[in-house]
Every structure is written in structure tokens, then in C-alpha cells.
Write a protein that holds these residues in place. Structure first.
Motif, PDB file in Angstrom:
ATOM      1  N   VAL A   3      30.913  22.444   2.192  1.00  0.00           N
ATOM      2  CA  VAL A   3      31.827  22.834   1.122  1.00  0.00           C
ATOM      3  C   VAL A   3      33.057  23.565   1.670  1.00  0.00           C
ATOM      4  O   VAL A   3      34.132  23.515   1.079  1.00  0.00           O
ATOM      5  CB  VAL A   3      31.079  23.742   0.107  1.00  0.00           C
ATOM      6  N   GLY A   4      32.918  24.203   2.821  1.00  0.00           N
ATOM      7  CA  GLY A   4      33.976  25.065   3.353  1.00  0.00           C
ATOM      8  C   GLY A   4      35.306  24.395   3.583  1.00  0.00           C
ATOM      9  O   GLY A   4      36.338  24.837   3.071  1.00  0.00           O
ATOM     10  N   MET A   5      35.343  23.331   4.353  1.00  0.00           N
ATOM     11  CA  MET A   5      36.618  22.702   4.716  1.00  0.00           C
ATOM     12  C   MET A   5      37.372  22.143   3.503  1.00  0.00           C
ATOM     13  O   MET A   5      38.584  22.354   3.390  1.00  0.00           O
ATOM     14  CB  MET A   5      36.403  21.623   5.777  1.00  0.00           C
ATOM     15  N   PRO A   6      36.715  21.433   2.581  1.00  0.00           N
ATOM     16  CA  PRO A   6      37.464  20.961   1.405  1.00  0.00           C
ATOM     17  C   PRO A   6      38.088  22.115   0.605  1.00  0.00           C
ATOM     18  O   PRO A   6      39.233  22.011   0.150  1.00  0.00           O
ATOM     19  CB  PRO A   6      36.422  20.216   0.580  1.00  0.00           C
ATOM     20  N   PHE A   7      37.358  23.220   0.474  1.00  0.00           N
ATOM     21  CA  PHE A   7      37.916  24.338  -0.293  1.00  0.00           C
ATOM     22  C   PHE A   7      39.010  25.062   0.482  1.00  0.00           C
ATOM     23  O   PHE A   7      39.978  25.538  -0.108  1.00  0.00           O
ATOM     24  CB  PHE A   7      36.815  25.303  -0.735  1.00  0.00           C
ATOM     25  N   LEU A   8      38.878  25.167   1.798  1.00  0.00           N
ATOM     26  CA  LEU A   8      39.960  25.746   2.603  1.00  0.00           C
ATOM     27  C   LEU A   8      41.217  24.876   2.511  1.00  0.00           C
ATOM     28  O   LEU A   8      42.338  25.389   2.401  1.00  0.00           O
ATOM     29  CB  LEU A   8      39.527  25.896   4.057  1.00  0.00           C
ATOM     30  N   THR A   9      41.042  23.567   2.556  1.00  0.00           N
ATOM     31  CA  THR A   9      42.174  22.648   2.423  1.00  0.00           C
ATOM     32  C   THR A   9      42.820  22.793   1.055  1.00  0.00           C
ATOM     33  O   THR A   9      44.059  22.859   0.939  1.00  0.00           O
ATOM     34  CB  THR A   9      41.704  21.195   2.651  1.00  0.00           C
ATOM     35  N   LEU A  10      42.008  22.858   0.013  1.00  0.00           N
ATOM     36  CA  LEU A  10      42.537  23.046  -1.342  1.00  0.00           C
ATOM     37  C   LEU A  10      43.310  24.362  -1.441  1.00  0.00           C
ATOM     38  O   LEU A  10      44.412  24.404  -2.005  1.00  0.00           O
ATOM     39  CB  LEU A  10      41.400  23.025  -2.368  1.00  0.00           C
ATOM     40  N   GLY A  11      42.768  25.414  -0.874  1.00  0.00           N
ATOM     41  CA  GLY A  11      43.457  26.707  -0.870  1.00  0.00           C
ATOM     42  C   GLY A  11      44.778  26.639  -0.128  1.00  0.00           C
ATOM     43  O   GLY A  11      45.783  27.216  -0.565  1.00  0.00           O
ATOM     44  N   ALA A  12      44.814  25.911   0.986  1.00  0.00           N
ATOM     45  CA  ALA A  12      46.061  25.769   1.752  1.00  0.00           C
ATOM     46  C   ALA A  12      47.102  24.988   0.954  1.00  0.00           C
ATOM     47  O   ALA A  12      48.286  25.349   0.940  1.00  0.00           O
ATOM     48  CB  ALA A  12      45.785  25.078   3.082  1.00  0.00           C
ATOM     49  N   VAL A  13      46.671  23.944   0.264  1.00  0.00           N
ATOM     50  CA  VAL A  13      47.610  23.155  -0.553  1.00  0.00           C
ATOM     51  C   VAL A  13      48.172  24.005  -1.690  1.00  0.00           C
ATOM     52  O   VAL A  13      49.386  24.009  -1.940  1.00  0.00           O
ATOM     53  CB  VAL A  13      46.915  21.882  -1.095  1.00  0.00           C
ATOM     54  N   VAL A  14      47.310  24.743  -2.377  1.00  0.00           N
ATOM     55  CA  VAL A  14      47.773  25.602  -3.467  1.00  0.00           C
ATOM     56  C   VAL A  14      48.723  26.677  -2.937  1.00  0.00           C
ATOM     57  O   VAL A  14      49.751  26.976  -3.558  1.00  0.00           O
ATOM     58  CB  VAL A  14      46.571  26.229  -4.220  1.00  0.00           C
ATOM     59  N   ALA A  50      50.386  12.968 -22.689  1.00  0.00           N
ATOM     60  CA  ALA A  50      50.414  13.948 -21.597  1.00  0.00           C
ATOM     61  C   ALA A  50      48.997  14.403 -21.247  1.00  0.00           C
ATOM     62  O   ALA A  50      48.650  14.547 -20.067  1.00  0.00           O
ATOM     63  CB  ALA A  50      51.282  15.139 -21.985  1.00  0.00           C
ATOM     64  N   GLN A  51      48.155  14.602 -22.253  1.00  0.00           N
ATOM     65  CA  GLN A  51      46.784  15.050 -22.010  1.00  0.00           C
ATOM     66  C   GLN A  51      45.923  13.950 -21.392  1.00  0.00           C
ATOM     67  O   GLN A  51      44.886  14.233 -20.805  1.00  0.00           O
ATOM     68  CB  GLN A  51      46.142  15.546 -23.301  1.00  0.00           C
ATOM     69  N   SER A  52      46.374  12.716 -21.505  1.00  0.00           N
ATOM     70  CA  SER A  52      45.632  11.606 -20.901  1.00  0.00           C
ATOM     71  C   SER A  52      45.583  11.715 -19.385  1.00  0.00           C
ATOM     72  O   SER A  52      44.703  11.144 -18.743  1.00  0.00           O
ATOM     73  CB  SER A  52      46.265  10.270 -21.295  1.00  0.00           C
ATOM     74  N   PHE A  53      46.519  12.440 -18.798  1.00  0.00           N
ATOM     75  CA  PHE A  53      46.565  12.591 -17.349  1.00  0.00           C
ATOM     76  C   PHE A  53      45.654  13.722 -16.855  1.00  0.00           C
ATOM     77  O   PHE A  53      45.412  13.818 -15.653  1.00  0.00           O
ATOM     78  CB  PHE A  53      48.006  12.844 -16.876  1.00  0.00           C
ATOM     79  N   ASN A  54      45.163  14.574 -17.749  1.00  0.00           N
ATOM     80  CA  ASN A  54      44.331  15.710 -17.333  1.00  0.00           C
ATOM     81  C   ASN A  54      43.113  15.308 -16.507  1.00  0.00           C
ATOM     82  O   ASN A  54      42.815  15.942 -15.493  1.00  0.00           O
ATOM     83  CB  ASN A  54      43.890  16.531 -18.545  1.00  0.00           C
ATOM     84  N   PRO A  55      42.368  14.262 -16.893  1.00  0.00           N
ATOM     85  CA  PRO A  55      41.173  13.924 -16.110  1.00  0.00           C
ATOM     86  C   PRO A  55      41.467  13.391 -14.712  1.00  0.00           C
ATOM     87  O   PRO A  55      40.554  13.248 -13.908  1.00  0.00           O
ATOM     88  CB  PRO A  55      40.482  12.849 -16.950  1.00  0.00           C
ATOM     89  N   LEU A  56      42.719  13.098 -14.402  1.00  0.00           N
ATOM     90  CA  LEU A  56      43.029  12.597 -13.058  1.00  0.00           C
ATOM     91  C   LEU A  56      42.659  13.634 -11.997  1.00  0.00           C
ATOM     92  O   LEU A  56      42.195  13.283 -10.908  1.00  0.00           O
ATOM     93  CB  LEU A  56      44.497  12.200 -12.951  1.00  0.00           C
ATOM     94  N   GLY A  57      42.838  14.911 -12.304  1.00  0.00           N
ATOM     95  CA  GLY A  57      42.417  15.970 -11.383  1.00  0.00           C
ATOM     96  C   GLY A  57      40.913  15.965 -11.189  1.00  0.00           C
ATOM     97  O   GLY A  57      40.418  16.177 -10.070  1.00  0.00           O
ATOM     98  N   SER A  58      40.175  15.693 -12.253  1.00  0.00           N
ATOM     99  CA  SER A  58      38.716  15.611 -12.143  1.00  0.00           C
ATOM    100  C   SER A  58      38.312  14.441 -11.270  1.00  0.00           C
ATOM    101  O   SER A  58      37.370  14.534 -10.474  1.00  0.00           O
ATOM    102  CB  SER A  58      38.090  15.456 -13.529  1.00  0.00           C
ATOM    103  N   ILE A  59      39.021  13.324 -11.420  1.00  0.00           N
ATOM    104  CA  ILE A  59      38.714  12.149 -10.606  1.00  0.00           C
ATOM    105  C   ILE A  59      38.949  12.458  -9.129  1.00  0.00           C
ATOM    106  O   ILE A  59      38.120  12.129  -8.273  1.00  0.00           O
ATOM    107  CB  ILE A  59      39.552  10.934 -11.073  1.00  0.00           C
ATOM    108  N   VAL A  60      40.058  13.109  -8.820  1.00  0.00           N
ATOM    109  CA  VAL A  60      40.334  13.489  -7.435  1.00  0.00           C
ATOM    110  C   VAL A  60      39.241  14.429  -6.929  1.00  0.00           C
ATOM    111  O   VAL A  60      38.757  14.298  -5.798  1.00  0.00           O
ATOM    112  CB  VAL A  60      41.731  14.134  -7.305  1.00  0.00           C
ATOM    113  N   GLY A  61      38.817  15.372  -7.771  1.00  0.00           N
ATOM    114  CA  GLY A  61      37.754  16.297  -7.383  1.00  0.00           C
ATOM    115  C   GLY A  61      36.450  15.585  -7.075  1.00  0.00           C
ATOM    116  O   GLY A  61      35.770  15.907  -6.089  1.00  0.00           O
ATOM    117  N   VAL A  62      36.098  14.591  -7.882  1.00  0.00           N
ATOM    118  CA  VAL A  62      34.864  13.844  -7.639  1.00  0.00           C
ATOM    119  C   VAL A  62      34.981  13.047  -6.340  1.00  0.00           C
ATOM    120  O   VAL A  62      34.036  12.979  -5.553  1.00  0.00           O
ATOM    121  CB  VAL A  62      34.541  12.910  -8.829  1.00  0.00           C
TER     122      VAL A  62
END
Length: 183
Positions: A62-73, A13-25
Motif C-alpha cells: 500500500v505504501g508506494m501507491p499512497f506515497l505517489t498519490l501524495g506526491a501528485v497532490v 458534470a456529476q457523471s464524471f465523478n466515478p472516473l476517480g473511483s475507476i482510477v482508484g480501482v
């Protein structure tokens, strides 16, 4: 369940944790790092107005990616808030018996949590995990600047590719380790 399978399941289960980091990069590489970089010499040659304009565009990226992330959350939050979940047994039970059961469960959880925090091994393990994750974040956060400082001509996006490779190798290593645990 076989002995040791819980440890493997947790590691899997913990093996999937870095997938979020990969998406972030990937988001950072394609949407934030625009490819227009100035070295110190180029920045010194700009007028104050041109430099302020460059810095404004860099910060605005930086603005639009973070606004999009906020909208998704926020969308996920609302989907959970308005999703009707099935009733639990305690919600189906009527009267004082259900309320007494709920109070007992809360006391039991609090008592269990207190016992867990009295376990020195657990406390040390939680602290070790905290510092391990902190060290990972520090190293990976600095990797782009480190690559640029040590590899002549390295651009931000190229350094982000190196970071991406390191994260993919990390994920692969986690999955391989999980398989090896079974041997």
C-alpha cells in the motif's frame, strides 16, 4: 439557457465523478493487490515468522501507491500556489472603496449561507446526498470481499475486475440518464 438545462448540466458534470473511483480501482488492482493471497488453511500452515513476513509484504504494498498519490497532490498544490492568476476588479480598484466592497461581499456570502441553511429542503437534500455517498462507498468497499465469499476460488484481482465493471456501468448509466433528461 433553456429551462431545465441547469439540471442536465449538473448531472452531466456529476457523471464524471466515478472516473476517480475507476482510477482508484485500477491502481489498487495493479499496484496493491499483488495476486499472492492466502486462504485461512494456508495461513495456518505458515510459521509465525513466515506469516509475519507475508503480512509485512501485504501492508507494504500500500505504501508506494499512497506515497505517489501524495506526491501528485503536493505537486498540484504547488502548481496552484505558484500560479499567478489575473487580478479581479476588487484588486484593481484602489482605496477604501475596494475594501468596503470586499467587506460587503463577505457579509453577503455569510448572509446567503445562513439563509440557505435555514431552507429545510436544502438541509434534507445535503443530508440525503451525504448518506447516499456513504452507502455507495460502503457497498463498493465491501464488493471484493463479498465476491470472494460467495464465488468459490475468486481471487482479489478478479473481484477487483468485477468492481471495475460495476463502476464503468455506473458511469455509463449516469451519461445515459443525462441524455434521457433532454428527451
Amino acid at each position: 439557457a433553456t429551462p431545465g438545462s441547469g439540471t442536465r448540466a449538473l448531472n452531466f458534470a456529476q457523471s464524471f465523478n466515478p472516473l476517480g473511483s475507476i482510477v482508484g480501482v485500477l491502481v489498487g488492482r495493479f499496484f496493491i493487490l499483488g495476486g499472492r493471497e492466502l486462504n485461512n488453511k494456508q495461513a495456518e500452515q505458515l510459521s509465525a515468522l513466515e506469516l509475519a513476513d507475508y503480512q509485512h509484504h501485504q501492508a507494504a504494498a500500500v505504501g508506494m501507491p499512497f506515497l505517489t498519490l501524495g506526491a501528485v497532490v503536493t505537486a498540484i498544490l504547488f502548481s496552484f500556489a505558484f500560479t499567478e492568476f489575473p487580478n479581479t476588479k476588487s484588486q484593481q480598484a484602489q482605496g477604501e472603496e475596494a475594501k468596503a466592497e470586499e467587506r460587503l461581499a463577505v457579509r453577503s456570502v455569510c448572509g446567503s449561507a445562513l439563509k440557505l441553511w435555514q431552507n429545510r429542503g436544502l438541509v434534507h437534500g445535503v443530508l440525503a446526498q451525504f448518506f447516499y455517498v456513504g452507502a455507495q462507498v460502503c457497498v463498493w468497499s465491501y464488493l471484493i470481499r463479498l465476491a470472494q465469499a460467495n464465488i468459490p476460488g475468486m481471487k482479489e484481482q478478479q473481484a477487483a475486475d468485477l468492481l471495475l465493471v460495476s463502476l464503468v456501468l455506473f458511469v455509463a448509466g449516469r451519461f445515459v440518464a443525462t441524455v434521457l433528461m433532454k428527451l
